[in-house]
Enzyme design. Structure first.
Site, mmCIF file in Angstrom:
data_model
loop_
_atom_site.group_PDB
_atom_site.id
_atom_site.type_symbol
_atom_site.label_atom_id
_atom_site.label_comp_id
_atom_site.label_asym_id
_atom_site.label_seq_id
_atom_site.Cartn_x
_atom_site.Cartn_y
_atom_site.Cartn_z
ATOM 1 N N CYS A 9 0.855 -1.183 0.000
ATOM 2 C CA CYS A 9 0.000 0.000 0.000
ATOM 3 C C CYS A 9 0.889 1.231 0.000
ATOM 4 O O CYS A 9 2.099 1.139 0.133
ATOM 5 C CB CYS A 9 -0.833 0.039 1.274
ATOM 6 S SG CYS A 9 -1.870 -1.416 1.494
ATOM 7 N N GLY A 36 -1.361 1.087 -4.841
ATOM 8 C CA GLY A 36 -2.647 0.504 -4.462
ATOM 9 C C GLY A 36 -3.780 1.304 -5.057
ATOM 10 O O GLY A 36 -3.807 2.518 -4.914
ATOM 11 N N ASN A 110 1.322 0.015 5.753
ATOM 12 C CA ASN A 110 1.815 -0.680 4.570
ATOM 13 C C ASN A 110 2.645 -1.866 5.052
ATOM 14 O O ASN A 110 3.623 -1.683 5.763
ATOM 15 C CB ASN A 110 2.668 0.272 3.723
ATOM 16 C CG ASN A 110 3.410 -0.421 2.586
ATOM 17 O OD1 ASN A 110 4.458 0.048 2.160
ATOM 18 N ND2 ASN A 110 2.892 -1.517 2.088
ATOM 19 N N GLY A 111 2.238 -3.062 4.660
ATOM 20 C CA GLY A 111 2.972 -4.252 5.077
ATOM 21 C C GLY A 111 2.004 -5.317 5.531
ATOM 22 O O GLY A 111 0.793 -5.220 5.309
ATOM 23 N N TYR A 258 10.326 -3.677 -9.060
ATOM 24 C CA TYR A 258 9.013 -3.464 -9.677
ATOM 25 C C TYR A 258 8.138 -2.407 -9.004
ATOM 26 O O TYR A 258 7.595 -1.538 -9.683
ATOM 27 C CB TYR A 258 8.264 -4.806 -9.688
ATOM 28 C CG TYR A 258 6.810 -4.694 -10.031
ATOM 29 C CD1 TYR A 258 6.396 -4.545 -11.358
ATOM 30 C CD2 TYR A 258 5.832 -4.721 -9.040
ATOM 31 C CE1 TYR A 258 5.058 -4.427 -11.676
ATOM 32 C CE2 TYR A 258 4.483 -4.604 -9.355
ATOM 33 C CZ TYR A 258 4.104 -4.456 -10.674
ATOM 34 O OH TYR A 258 2.780 -4.340 -10.985
ATOM 35 N N CYS A 398 5.277 -14.267 -0.613
ATOM 36 C CA CYS A 398 5.657 -13.153 0.252
ATOM 37 C C CYS A 398 4.676 -13.082 1.416
ATOM 38 O O CYS A 398 3.468 -13.089 1.206
ATOM 39 C CB CYS A 398 5.593 -11.848 -0.534
ATOM 40 S SG CYS A 398 5.967 -10.419 0.498
ATOM 41 N N CYS A 449 15.386 -8.030 1.845
ATOM 42 C CA CYS A 449 14.586 -9.246 1.932
ATOM 43 C C CYS A 449 14.532 -9.832 0.528
ATOM 44 O O CYS A 449 14.025 -9.201 -0.396
ATOM 45 C CB CYS A 449 13.175 -8.949 2.436
ATOM 46 S SG CYS A 449 12.149 -10.445 2.427
ATOM 47 N N CYS A 452 11.244 -14.027 -1.617
ATOM 48 C CA CYS A 452 10.449 -14.582 -2.724
ATOM 49 C C CYS A 452 11.337 -15.274 -3.754
ATOM 50 O O CYS A 452 10.876 -16.135 -4.494
ATOM 51 C CB CYS A 452 9.566 -13.509 -3.358
ATOM 52 S SG CYS A 452 10.468 -12.092 -4.008
HETATM 53 P P1 AMP Z 1 2.560 -12.972 -15.072
HETATM 54 O O1 AMP Z 1 3.113 -13.431 -16.401
HETATM 55 O O2 AMP Z 1 1.069 -13.217 -15.018
HETATM 56 O O3 AMP Z 1 3.283 -13.548 -13.938
HETATM 57 O O4 AMP Z 1 2.700 -11.390 -14.996
HETATM 58 C C1 AMP Z 1 3.945 -10.773 -15.083
HETATM 59 C C2 AMP Z 1 3.727 -9.284 -15.104
HETATM 60 O O5 AMP Z 1 3.092 -8.856 -13.898
HETATM 61 C C3 AMP Z 1 5.005 -8.497 -15.208
HETATM 62 O O6 AMP Z 1 4.852 -7.574 -16.267
HETATM 63 C C4 AMP Z 1 5.147 -7.756 -13.895
HETATM 64 O O7 AMP Z 1 5.592 -6.443 -14.115
HETATM 65 C C5 AMP Z 1 3.763 -7.747 -13.335
HETATM 66 N N1 AMP Z 1 3.724 -7.922 -11.864
HETATM 67 C C6 AMP Z 1 4.581 -8.560 -11.071
HETATM 68 N N2 AMP Z 1 4.183 -8.532 -9.774
HETATM 69 C C7 AMP Z 1 3.054 -7.846 -9.749
HETATM 70 C C8 AMP Z 1 2.158 -7.460 -8.706
HETATM 71 N N3 AMP Z 1 2.356 -7.827 -7.439
HETATM 72 N N4 AMP Z 1 1.090 -6.729 -9.055
HETATM 73 C C9 AMP Z 1 0.864 -6.394 -10.348
HETATM 74 N N5 AMP Z 1 1.665 -6.736 -11.364
HETATM 75 C C10 AMP Z 1 2.741 -7.456 -11.084
#
Ligand code: AMP
Length: 496
Positions: A9, A36, A110-111, A258, A398, A449, A452
């Site tokens: 968040c 979020g 957040n967490g 990311y 996670c 960390c 994952c």
């Molecule tokens: P997928 O192939 O369904 O695993 O989706 C991969 C894509 O999801 C990548 O483009 C990532 O940038 C994006 N992504 C990774 N983690 C998250 C997350 N927690 N929430 C939204 N998008 C994510």
């Protein structure tokens, strides 16, 4: 078990007498919207009363001129929430206001606190009642009900009891607090506004939009209090964690990869060049002959530029993102998520046609989106698609606030790199090594960390959560560390 709320968040706080604190918080939350999109809320204090407005929706949908004008005061906190399936109900929108023996307190979190249900049961046994099923309410009620003359004593109790991730902004009628858990798993920074006000934000990009100067990050285990006398810092549990470990920083590596915006700074590093370095290293680890390099926008753009610069292969824009659709993961339903890919990206046929294309992305989580992206690029005429990922395979769930999926849903927990390559139908697939990822962040190795990717959780994970992770029956015990799972042995690049 409690709902897993208070995940990835955005939190914000401002102490600025004489300023329109609700509006400042609105702009702060707007800058944190990427953290979020499910609900947004602001709590303010005018020194006598607390005012609160929180609703489901985007920041700009929740707050109108009229709503902001109902939030007077000299200090405010705000929250923008991302949640998992099933947890998107309005009573869970934050900030949350609690009243108890120590007065009234608004809290934004957040967490994720992994032992919140044990803490809740202990509080309930002393007669404390709860309105929601959130870990955030548990933290808030503990703070207003636990014994202790001072806030520091109560924060010490919280830090000794709570196991997990919590970057918090809190508001009493006369003080604003910014708090980070002793492992500093989620980010939180401090800014100075117009020379007299103070700001807390999950990311520095929020300070930039407000014209606030970055002061520093809140340290792991630190409580920063802002009141009429200025800023005060304390470390209520000193050097010792709840489980007896020594305080050490374990900032989430995925924030670098990311989550956080590329114009935010973490650990002193601007993330855009960090991600370019990840892309450059990816070329070093997994070179390939190709005609163009594209990134999956927006999160992998910087990494694609880094890959192109290091390799000499021209960078191009091959996918255009429809910016207002939101993140596909936000949609909890798998069918909606699948349609989301087409709604989100449009390929540029003239750029891709007849080309051998390197596609850089930051991660593969469930493996739902990536095959559709590859298919889209092939349909637009690419002759080869080489997928390059700026993180290692995500193999472990996670517990600290990222809605990544359970272990059963994580594609890399169940399939080898070659099987994933087949699944996404790429001509080759290469993941950045953990060492390469960490070194690109410019941080001291061991201070993040990496759970994952590595299965090495920075604190004990209760079995109850592991049961969730492994999809099995598990035991109901709490606070029992799980054995670190075996690391992946499969090679990290494969070709068709
Ligand atoms: P997928 O192939 O369904 O695993 O989706 C991969 C894509 O999801 C990548 O483009 C990532 O940038 C994006 N992504 C990774 N983690 C998250 C997350 N927690 N929430 C939204 N998008 C994510």
């Amino acid at each position: 078990m409690l709902d897993q709320l208070g995940e990835k968040c955005g939190v914000f706080g401002v102490f600025a007498p004489g300023e329109d604190v609700a509006r400042l918080t609105f702009f702060g939350l707007h800058a944190l919207q990427h953290r979020g999109q499910e609900s947004a809320g602001i709590a303010t204090t005018d020194g006598k009363r607390m005012h609160l407005y929180a609703e489901m929706g985007l920041v700009s949908q929740v707050f109108m001129e009229e709503t902001l004008s109902t939030l007077p005061g000299h200090a405010a906190i705000g929250h923008t929430r991302y949640s998992t399936t099933g947890a998107s109900i309005q009573c869970n929108a934050q900030p949350f206001v609690v009243r108890g023996a120590h007065g009234e307190l608004a809290i934004a979190h957040n967490g994720n606190v992994v032992n919140a249900d044990v803490m809740r049961a202990d509080l309930a046994a002393t007669g404390v009642t709860f309105e929601t099923t959130t870990d955030t309410e548990v933290l808030g009620r503990l703070l207003v009900e636990t014994a202790g003359e001072t806030w520091d004593e109560r924060f010490a109790t919280l830090m000794r009891r709570a196991n997990g991730a919590y970057s918090l902004t809190l508001l009493t009628k006369d003080a604003l607090f910014g708090v980070r858990d002793p492992l500093g798993i989620r980010p939180l920074c401090i800014g100075r506004l117009n020379g007299s006000g103070w700001v807390f934000a999950s990311e520095t990009c929020a300070l930039d939009h407000l014209g606030a100067d970055f002061v520093r990050e809140v340290e792991p285990g630190e409580v920063v209090r802002i009141d009429a006398e200025g800023m005060h810092s304390s470390f209520p549990v000193g050097e010792t964690l709840p489980m007896g470990e020594v305080v050490r920083e374990a900032l989430c590596l995925f924030e670098f990869i990311y989550f956080a915006r590329p114009d935010s700074r973490l650990g002193g590093e601007l993330l855009h060049p960090v991600r370019m370095r990840m892309g450059a290293r990816l070329w070093g680890e997994h070179p390939v002959e190709a005609d163009i390099v594209i990134g999956v926008p927006d999160s992998a753009t910087a990494a694609a530029i880094g890959f192109a610069q290091a390799s000499g292969i021209p960078y191009a824009e091959g996918l255009v993102k429809n910016r207002y659709v939101g993140r596909t993961f936000i949609q909890p339903d798998q069918r909606l998520r699948e349609r989301g890919v087409r709604l989100k990206f449009n390929p540029l046929r003239e750029i891709l046609q007849g080309k051998r294309v390197v596609v850089v992305d930051d991660s593969i989580v469930r493996g739902t989106t990536t095959p559709r992206v590859v298919e889209m690029i092939r349909r637009a005429g690419a002759t080869e698609v080489h997928m390059r990922i700026t993180s290692p395979p995500i193999q472990y769930p996670c517990f600290y606030g990222v809605d990544m999926a359970t272990r059963g849903e994580l594609i890399a927990a169940n399939e080898s790199v070659e099987e994933i390559r087949q699944h996404i139908d790429a001509d080759s697939l290469g993941y950045l090594s953990l060492e390469g990822t960490v070194s690109a962040t410019g941080q001291i190795a061991g201070n993040q960390c990496t759970a994952c990717f590595s299965g090495q959780y920075p604190a004990a994970v209760p079995l109850q959560f592991d049961k969730f992770a492994l999809g099995g029956e598990g035991a109901p015990d709490h606070n029992i560390p799980v054995a670190p799972p075996e690391p992946a042995t499969s090679p990290l690049t494969v070709r068709a």
